[in-house]
Design a protein around this motif. Structure first.
Motif, PDB file in Angstrom:
ATOM      1  N   ASN A 173       0.814  -1.214   0.000  1.00 22.30           N
ATOM      2  CA  ASN A 173       0.000   0.000   0.000  1.00 22.30           C
ATOM      3  C   ASN A 173       0.854   1.272   0.000  1.00 22.30           C
ATOM      4  O   ASN A 173       0.566   2.233   0.709  1.00 22.30           O
ATOM      5  CB  ASN A 173      -0.953  -0.006   1.196  1.00 22.30           C
ATOM      6  N   GLY A 174       1.913   1.241  -0.766  1.00 23.62           N
ATOM      7  CA  GLY A 174       2.739   2.433  -0.930  1.00 23.62           C
ATOM      8  C   GLY A 174       3.848   2.587   0.084  1.00 23.62           C
ATOM      9  O   GLY A 174       4.579   3.569   0.049  1.00 23.62           O
ATOM     10  N   HIS A 175       3.994   1.620   0.994  1.00 23.06           N
ATOM     11  CA  HIS A 175       5.064   1.706   1.989  1.00 23.06           C
ATOM     12  C   HIS A 175       6.131   0.670   1.701  1.00 23.06           C
ATOM     13  O   HIS A 175       5.833  -0.520   1.566  1.00 23.06           O
ATOM     14  CB  HIS A 175       4.514   1.490   3.393  1.00 23.06           C
ATOM     15  N   SER A 176       7.357   1.143   1.637  1.00 24.72           N
ATOM     16  CA  SER A 176       8.462   0.230   1.378  1.00 24.72           C
ATOM     17  C   SER A 176       8.679  -0.681   2.578  1.00 24.72           C
ATOM     18  O   SER A 176       8.687  -0.232   3.719  1.00 24.72           O
ATOM     19  CB  SER A 176       9.721   1.054   1.104  1.00 24.72           C
ATOM     20  N   LEU A 177       8.860  -1.963   2.302  1.00 23.37           N
ATOM     21  CA  LEU A 177       9.030  -2.919   3.402  1.00 23.37           C
ATOM     22  C   LEU A 177      10.484  -3.288   3.638  1.00 23.37           C
ATOM     23  O   LEU A 177      10.787  -4.066   4.528  1.00 23.37           O
ATOM     24  CB  LEU A 177       8.210  -4.191   3.119  1.00 23.37           C
ATOM     25  N   GLY A 178      11.379  -2.738   2.854  1.00 21.80           N
ATOM     26  CA  GLY A 178      12.798  -3.034   3.039  1.00 21.80           C
ATOM     27  C   GLY A 178      13.264  -4.173   2.155  1.00 21.80           C
ATOM     28  O   GLY A 178      12.463  -4.927   1.594  1.00 21.80           O
ATOM     29  N   VAL A 179      14.577  -4.305   2.037  1.00 20.64           N
ATOM     30  CA  VAL A 179      15.175  -5.277   1.129  1.00 20.64           C
ATOM     31  C   VAL A 179      14.733  -6.698   1.489  1.00 20.64           C
ATOM     32  O   VAL A 179      14.731  -7.094   2.647  1.00 20.64           O
ATOM     33  CB  VAL A 179      16.709  -5.176   1.171  1.00 20.64           C
ATOM     34  N   ALA A 180      14.327  -7.441   0.455  1.00 20.61           N
ATOM     35  CA  ALA A 180      13.908  -8.824   0.672  1.00 20.61           C
ATOM     36  C   ALA A 180      14.967  -9.791   0.154  1.00 20.61           C
ATOM     37  O   ALA A 180      15.246 -10.802   0.784  1.00 20.61           O
ATOM     38  CB  ALA A 180      12.579  -9.088  -0.020  1.00 20.61           C
ATOM     39  N   ASP A 213       5.649   5.622  -4.635  1.00 22.53           N
ATOM     40  CA  ASP A 213       6.298   6.654  -5.440  1.00 22.53           C
ATOM     41  C   ASP A 213       7.652   6.146  -5.937  1.00 22.53           C
ATOM     42  O   ASP A 213       8.703   6.451  -5.385  1.00 22.53           O
ATOM     43  CB  ASP A 213       6.476   7.923  -4.594  1.00 22.53           C
ATOM     44  N   ASP A 216      10.350   8.689  -7.145  1.00 25.65           N
ATOM     45  CA  ASP A 216      11.140   9.312  -6.084  1.00 25.65           C
ATOM     46  C   ASP A 216      12.337   8.423  -5.739  1.00 25.65           C
ATOM     47  O   ASP A 216      13.458   8.899  -5.583  1.00 25.65           O
ATOM     48  CB  ASP A 216      10.237   9.516  -4.857  1.00 25.65           C
ATOM     49  N   TYR A 217      12.079   7.131  -5.677  1.00 23.87           N
ATOM     50  CA  TYR A 217      13.165   6.188  -5.390  1.00 23.87           C
ATOM     51  C   TYR A 217      14.203   6.235  -6.508  1.00 23.87           C
ATOM     52  O   TYR A 217      15.406   6.238  -6.267  1.00 23.87           O
ATOM     53  CB  TYR A 217      12.581   4.779  -5.242  1.00 23.87           C
ATOM     54  N   SER A 219      14.844   8.714  -8.405  1.00 21.47           N
ATOM     55  CA  SER A 219      15.584   9.983  -8.388  1.00 21.47           C
ATOM     56  C   SER A 219      16.761   9.902  -7.427  1.00 21.47           C
ATOM     57  O   SER A 219      17.807  10.486  -7.666  1.00 21.47           O
ATOM     58  CB  SER A 219      14.655  11.134  -8.015  1.00 21.47           C
ATOM     59  N   GLU A 220      16.591   9.150  -6.346  1.00 21.78           N
ATOM     60  CA  GLU A 220      17.693   9.000  -5.401  1.00 21.78           C
ATOM     61  C   GLU A 220      18.857   8.273  -6.066  1.00 21.78           C
ATOM     62  O   GLU A 220      20.008   8.667  -5.932  1.00 21.78           O
ATOM     63  CB  GLU A 220      17.198   8.209  -4.175  1.00 21.78           C
ATOM     64  N   ALA A 223      20.595  10.443  -8.626  1.00 18.77           N
ATOM     65  CA  ALA A 223      21.509  11.371  -7.960  1.00 18.77           C
ATOM     66  C   ALA A 223      22.772  10.640  -7.508  1.00 18.77           C
ATOM     67  O   ALA A 223      23.877  11.167  -7.626  1.00 18.77           O
ATOM     68  CB  ALA A 223      20.807  12.020  -6.770  1.00 18.77           C
ATOM     69  N   LYS A 224      22.605   9.420  -7.031  1.00 19.37           N
ATOM     70  CA  LYS A 224      23.766   8.636  -6.570  1.00 19.37           C
ATOM     71  C   LYS A 224      24.731   8.377  -7.722  1.00 19.37           C
ATOM     72  O   LYS A 224      25.937   8.564  -7.599  1.00 19.37           O
ATOM     73  CB  LYS A 224      23.291   7.274  -6.027  1.00 19.37           C
TER      74      LYS A 224
END
Lengths: 606, 688
Positions: A173-180, A213, A216-217, A219-220, A223-224
């Motif tokens: 639901n739009g929330h990142s759960l972290g690396v799997a 989003d 947005d991810y 874009s990070e 930039a890196k």
């Protein structure tokens, strides 16, 4: 039936078209580096690559379970129609749980081609999944690891593959759960698996905006990557690095014959120019003639200055002659000009400057494939060529710092890492003002003559370019105007043209005898002769040939040939470097280096 | 010997240095203004980056002279500007330098200088002021005495990017209290600073952003205004969201997230707004990741803890975002064993931040686990979590101890954790130790946690009791802080619930009836309620009732009378009537009520009270009075019951009971139904 419903969506359906366009635009925006001809993006589930217990509907986006669902042996999966291209850099898709069915044993993830489909994603080698019933992640193993929350009807689960560091994370639901998962293999397919009756999920491969989003991810990471490039060490020998850059700029200027600018640049940066100044000027003169459409004179000049060159390059000579014929039709070449009432010297449908600043970026993606840089002075509209009056254009051409012009001559810049600078600051006084001419202040050459600001004076003595200030006799460039006539409307000129055509035909036959048939030549000749078949050659299917911008390729071919004959590189190192960088980025995509997605050459060219 | 040789040498070196410094100062007194100017310029070049030189010049009295020259109207503008520049340079030195400058009244002098028209001079003054004000040693209130200063600073915001940067930086450092916020707000800080968020200068943007974060902090008025502000047609919250984009500098993302957090906590943005749920929260979680600097991780965790403290939904989301719970475990790994060997500088850096990191992690855990049982479970299952809390409770840093106990408190709200991990790790031991000698804020948290550990089902209750906690809790009830008194009495109340006679006697003895009655007249309603609760728990089961009433009956009855007569809330009176009902349940204690006609009258009147709860409690009391001591035996068969029955009948209780059975419509509500059935039961006693 849903399938029928989906099928009934006609191409003509405006809503469907709009959606389809939006879909394509979104994919293009998300994955600009992907060449879909080579590596198509996943756009739907594959009706072939699935287990029989899986049903597909709604354009192969909806997946439902149609097996018995007694135990895990009844599990069934489906893969997307295409694997995820590495050039995506970061890839993302979402799955909405329409119904959790009986038990909600659903798995969302990735798998390689050939992995057993009678299983949920994650259970087998090269298969990875996140399961809804327990929230565990399965990394090629029958036992899961606690990973995230459980998911059920109404939830939207996203799966993001980072092809730069080969990891994967999920979203709920739009929330990142972290690396799997880490250390993922290449060429994975989006995959979903279901196991109990009633389970239905919908995929979103970009058809709709994502809940998470992802941009947005991205874009990070962009930039890196950019800062990684910017900080890339160039070694301790900074002085040499700077010298290399100076040489690149200098050689570019010399190559295109920007004599005065090159000299000024060399003076400020204290670099040495290999080629003699007179030689540069000679080339510049020839280029100008070609670009002005005065091929006959150009050929003469070449033969005079570089004897034997054209004899050694019969193909080039043929190309030049073909062009000369076209220019005769155009009424530009001096051989037909001389029949005109006006001074032949004054005719110039092209700017007197070889404004060869090549265009970079998207318009020329295959720069490296041609053996010479595709030159364009930025003139895209031939209509513009005569639209400005001398007075106006002289003003603009004398101010040499056009904001839009690409100019590699910021000689006083100490920032050597910037290989391309905007139009110069301090050197604008010394630079060849004609060079800077761009579309905005594109003149027909009269302006330069009437202007006192030909600062380097290169052409002051060359009367061939001196024009009578009001010689607006060249009606050719005035597109669509009635004044445009074959060979300038002169009968004698037309006869001369036909005569020349015969000579050309003879030359072709001669070449065929000497070197065998050459389909390119044949085509060239055909195209050129076809012009005569139309009442108004400028508005005919082959009329494109008459466009002055068509002179650019032959001009650069001739320039390259001259340089080669002088044992100088036929391509400027700057263009080589650019083409190499472009090629490298494409190569990165092929060897699955995901960062290529964020290392776009055009984002570094301003 | 060596010392004797070296001493004169050192002095001579020093005197040499001071001699050159003196030369600079002397030149400030030259009669020729041109030479003074040159002197100041030379001084400027001499002090740049040279802290020793700066200190020397200050000792030699350069500051008053520079200030004099700066304020002198006869000085040329150039000289005045150079003076301000030198002063700004001096301020860049050590904290001692700043103190000396402030002692020389540099602030009013520079503020005065801002009235000049020349932009260069203003900028030099502002730069110096900025440097002075951002130092922790400068008292921030020095900005506020003159009411014309703030409006003038606001007006200077339009002068240049430099004035914008310096002024907003001064504001963000000098806004420490609600009063400061109000002053700035009233002078139009929001309208003046909002456009700067779109400034082309990154520095200006950042300082403006910081300004908004300090302005909005715990300030509803500012926050409410902020949500409606438009910057170039864009809502401010959207500007902040844009600044949180992941390709923006970390500092900017973090500060923008702080602004939105404060606006949300001040009630201006709902906690379910997408800009909070989908933007601010994930941004703050990212700030906690290992990739961020230690300072950023601390700030990120603290801000996130603050954001979600009151909202269980945010807590749930955060608990599953990017493995936050596991990510926080990393906060305890500093200084790492690697850094100790690798390099000293890093070790020093790690050590400095280790405490901060730990307390931030504890705070965030506390917030995460404040409401949701699943999240608490997840936290306690994190590697070594309970051990970390236990050792955190006894750390030297007070901040860490406080945060650790907050975390423990949060987790202690879980019945399951109380029964399992709390007991397994004997957390009560360090907790008890912490209670012995700690500042009030720690005590409040610790005692509150203790309350939960003393709950009847907690296996820790027994060992705590044995550790002599009663005395400690009794002493807490005498504290000046209402929160501590509540916690003390609350813990005693929990302890007395279904406790042994021995424990109850011990509580009464340790507390003393005097203190008990003092607490019954406590100004804090919470304390009163918990004290009544304690009484009620003490007065349960008949033998206990009779025993306590036999020794303290008189005082208790007095206190009950007092409360029933006093101005108290319904809840307090209900609780008091319940105590009476408990007394009425005793065998011998009954008589204390039966012989007190005044009390019986009171009970009677409460039976006819408009509030059902009070009616119910009073009826309950009567029922107990009538009810036989030997439970099952009917009233008539027991000695003394007939007298009570008669007396109550005489006083008209039967009529009231009858009315209650009639009047109450059983279908109305539960308590009414209870009441009528209770009355009916009581009536049945008579009928029997």
């Amino acid at each position: 039936m849903a399938e029928l419903g989906a099928g009934s969506l006609q191409v003509g359906d405006p809503a469907f078209n709009y959606q389809e366009r939006e879909f394509n635009e979104r994919l293009k925006r998300l994955y600009p580096a992907v060449n879909e001809e080579e590596t198509p993006l996943p756009r739907s589930w594959s009706p072939k690559d699935k287990y029989s217990y899986i049903g597909l509907s709604q354009n192969n986006l909806r997946v439902h379970y149609k097996g018995h669902g007694k135990n895990h042996k009844d599990a069934a999966s489906v893969r997307a129609a295409h694997p995820i291209p590495a050039a995506c850099g970061i890839y993302y898709f979402e799955v909405k749980i329409v119904s959790k069915g009986r038990d909600g044993y659903m798995g969302i993830g990735l798998s390689a081609q050939g992995v057993n489909m009678n299983r949920l994603p994650g259970w087998d080698k090269h298969s990875y999944g996140y399961h809804g019933d327990d929230g565990h992640s399965f990394c090629s193993s029958g036992t899961g690891q606690p990973y995230g929350p459980t998911f059920t009807t109404g939830d939207v689960i996203g799966c993001c593959v980072n092809l730069i560091n080969n990891t994967c994370f999920y979203t709920k639901n739009g929330h990142s759960l972290g690396v799997a998962f880490t250390d993922l293999p290449p060429n994975l397919y989006p995959t979903v698996g279901l196991q109990t009756p009633g389970e239905i999920v919908d995929a979103n491969f970009g058809q709709h905006p994502f809940v998470f989003d992802i941009e947005d991810y991205m874009s990070e990471w962009r930039a890196k990557i950019h800062s990684m490039i910017a900080r890339f060490p160039v070694g301790e020998r900074l002085g040499e690095w700077q010298a290399v850059l100076h040489n690149m700029v200098s050689s570019y200027l010399v190559h295109h014959g920007y004599c005065a600018t090159a000299m000024a640049f060399a003076r400020t940066t204290e670099t040495i120019i290999q080629e003699e100044q007179s030689s540069i000027k000679n080339r510049q003169r020839i280029q100008k003639l070609v670009l002005a459409g005065r091929l006959g004179e150009a050929i003469d000049a070449t033969q005079e200055l570089y004897p034997g060159l054209l004899e050694r390059n019969p193909n080039l000579l043929f190309m030049l002659k073909c062009r000369q014929f076209v220019e005769m039709v155009n009424g530009t070449d001096s051989e037909v000009r001389c029949f005109g009432t006006r001074s032949p010297k004054s005719q110039n449908s092209y700017p007197s400057s070889p404004s060869l600043s090549p265009r970079h970026g998207a318009t020329n993606p295959h720069l490296h494939t041609t053996d010479s840089p595709t030159c364009s002075n930025g003139v895209t509209s031939k209509n513009k060529s005569n639209s400005k009056y001398p007075g106006v254009s002289s003003a603009s051409s004398s101010s040499s710092s056009s904001p839009s012009s690409v100019n590699y001559s910021e000689s006083n810049s100490t920032d050597s890492t910037k290989s391309q600078a905007h139009s110069g600051t301090s050197n604008q006084e010394t630079s060849d003002s004609e060079m800077e001419i761009e579309a905005e202040h594109y003149t027909n050459g009269l302006a330069d003559a009437s202007s006192a600001r030909i600062v380097n004076g290169t052409y002051k003595h060359e009367e061939i370019l001196q024009t009578d200030g009001h010689g607006l006799g060249n009606g050719l460039a005035e597109d669509g105007s009635t004044s445009r006539q074959l060979c300038g409307g002169n009968l004698a000129a037309t006869e001369r043209m036909i005569q020349f055509g015969r000579e050309l035909q003879a030359l072709n036959e001669q070449l065929c005898r000497d070197y065998g048939k050459n389909p390119t030549h044949k085509k060239m000749l055909q195209d050129a002769f076809s012009l005569l078949a139309y009442a108004d050659p400028w508005n005919c299917p082959v009329g494109q040939q008459l466009d002055p911008t068509q002179r650019e390729s032959i001009c650069s071919a001739l320039n390259s040939a001259i340089l080669e004959s002088q044992n100088l590189p036929k391509q400027p190192p700057l263009m080589l470097a650019l083409a190499q960088a472009n090629e490298c980025v494409q190569l990165m995509a092929r060897v699955r280096a995901g960062s290529c997605s964020f290392a776009r050459i055009d984002s570094f060219l301003h | 010997m060596a010392c004797m040789l070296e001493a004169p040498l050192r002095i001579s070196v020093l005197s040499e240095v001071t001699a050159t410094s003196r030369h600079y100062v002397d030149r400030l007194f030259d009669p020729d203004p041109q030479k003074v100017l040159q002197g100041v310029i030379d001084m400027k070049n001499a002090v740049i980056g040279n802290n020793k030189q700066k200190a020397n010049l200050i000792v030699l009295g350069a500051v008053p002279r520079l200030l004099y020259l700066l304020q002198q109207p006869s000085s040329s503008l150039e000289l005045r500007t150079e003076c301000a520049v030198v002063l700004g340079s001096l301020a860049m030195g050590t904290e001692n330098n700043i103190k000396s400058l402030v002692d020389c009244h540099i602030i009013p002098a520079l503020l005065q200088g801002l009235l000049c028209q020349d932009l260069c001079f203003i900028e030099a003054c502002l730069r110096c002021l900025r440097t002075v004000f951002i130092s922790p040693v400068t008292p921030v209130q020095l900005l506020y005495p003159d009411p014309t200063v703030i409006p003038h600073l606001m007006s200077l915001l339009s002068r240049s990017q430099r004035t914008q940067e310096y002024i907003t930086q001064i504001f963000s450092h000098c806004c420490k209290t609600p009063e400061h916020q109000t002053i700035l707000y009233n002078h139009g800080a929001i309208q003046n600073i909002a456009p700067l968020l779109n400034s082309p200068s990154y520095k200006v943007q950042m300082q403006a952003l910081k300004c908004f974060s300090v302005l909005a902090y715990e300030n509803a008025q500012v926050s409410m205004t902020l949500v409606n502000v438009l910057v170039d047609g864009e809502l401010l919250s959207q500007v902040f969201v844009r600044m949180m984009q992941r390709d923006r500098p970390i500092e900017m993302q973090l500060t923008a997230a702080k602004c939105l957090t404060y606006m949300c906590r001040a009630g201006a943005i709902r906690t379910d707004d997408t800009c909070i749920v989908l933007k601010t929260l994930p941004c703050l979680v990212r700030m906690c990741s290992k990739e961020r600097l230690l300072e950023e991780r601390v700030e990120g965790a603290e801000t996130l803890a603050y954001l979600m403290e009151p909202d269980v939904e945010l807590q749930r989301i955060a608990s599953v975002t990017d493995h936050l719970v596991a990510m926080l475990a990393d906060y305890f790994k500093y200084p790492s064993s690697v850094s100790a060997i690798a390099d000293i500088k890093r070790l020093d850096h790690d050590l400095k931040h280790a405490h901060e990191l730990r307390q931030a992690a504890f705070k965030l855990y506390a917030s995460l686990g404040a409401n949701d049982e699943d999240v608490r479970k997840k936290i306690t299952e994190t590697e070594n979590m309970m051990d970390r809390i236990v050792s955190g409770l006894s750390e030297s840093s007070i901040k860490v101890r406080l945060a650790a106990v907050r975390c423990l408190h949060s987790l202690s709200r879980s019945v399951q954790q109380l029964r399992t991990s709390f007991h397994d790790h004997a957390v009560w031991k360090p907790l008890m130790k912490l209670l012995q000698n700690a500042p009030d804020e720690v005590l409040v948290m610790a005692s509150s946690t203790l309350c939960n550990l003393l709950l009847e089902f907690s296996p820790s209750k027994e060992p705590i009791l044995e550790s002599g906690v009663i005395e400690l809790l009794c002493s807490l009830t005498q504290s000046d802080s209402p929160a501590l008194r509540v916690n003390g009495i609350w813990a005693l109340m929990n302890m007395a619930f279904q406790a042994d006679q021995k424990v109850k006697v011990e509580i009464v003895r340790a507390l003393g009836t005097e203190q008990l009655f003092r607490l019954l007249s406590d100004p804090d309603a919470n304390v009163l309620m918990k004290t009544l609760g304690l009484l009620r728990n003490l007065l349960s089961t008949r033998p206990h009732i009779d025993q306590i009433m036999s020794s303290h009956g008189k005082q208790i009855m007095q206190a009950v009378t007092l409360i029933l007569e006093g101005e108290h809330s319904i809840e307090v009176k209900e609780q008091t009537l319940c105590i009476l009902a408990n007394i009425a349940d005793g065998n011998t204690a009954k008589e204390l009520i039966m012989t007190n006609d005044d009390m019986l009258q009171k009970i009677k009147s409460y039976m006819g009270h408009s509030n059902v709860k009070l009616q119910l409690a009073a009826t309950f009391c009567v029922s107990n009075l009538i009810w036989n001591e030997e439970d099952a035996l009917p009233l008539c068969l027991c000695p003394g019951s007939q007298e009570r029955q008669d007396k109550l009948r005489e006083m008209g209780f039967v009529d009231i009971l009858h009315k209650l059975t009639q009047a109450s419509d059983p279908s109305l509500c539960d308590s009414l139904f209870l009441l009528s059935s209770r009355a009916k039961t009581a009536m049945q006693q008579y009928l029997a």
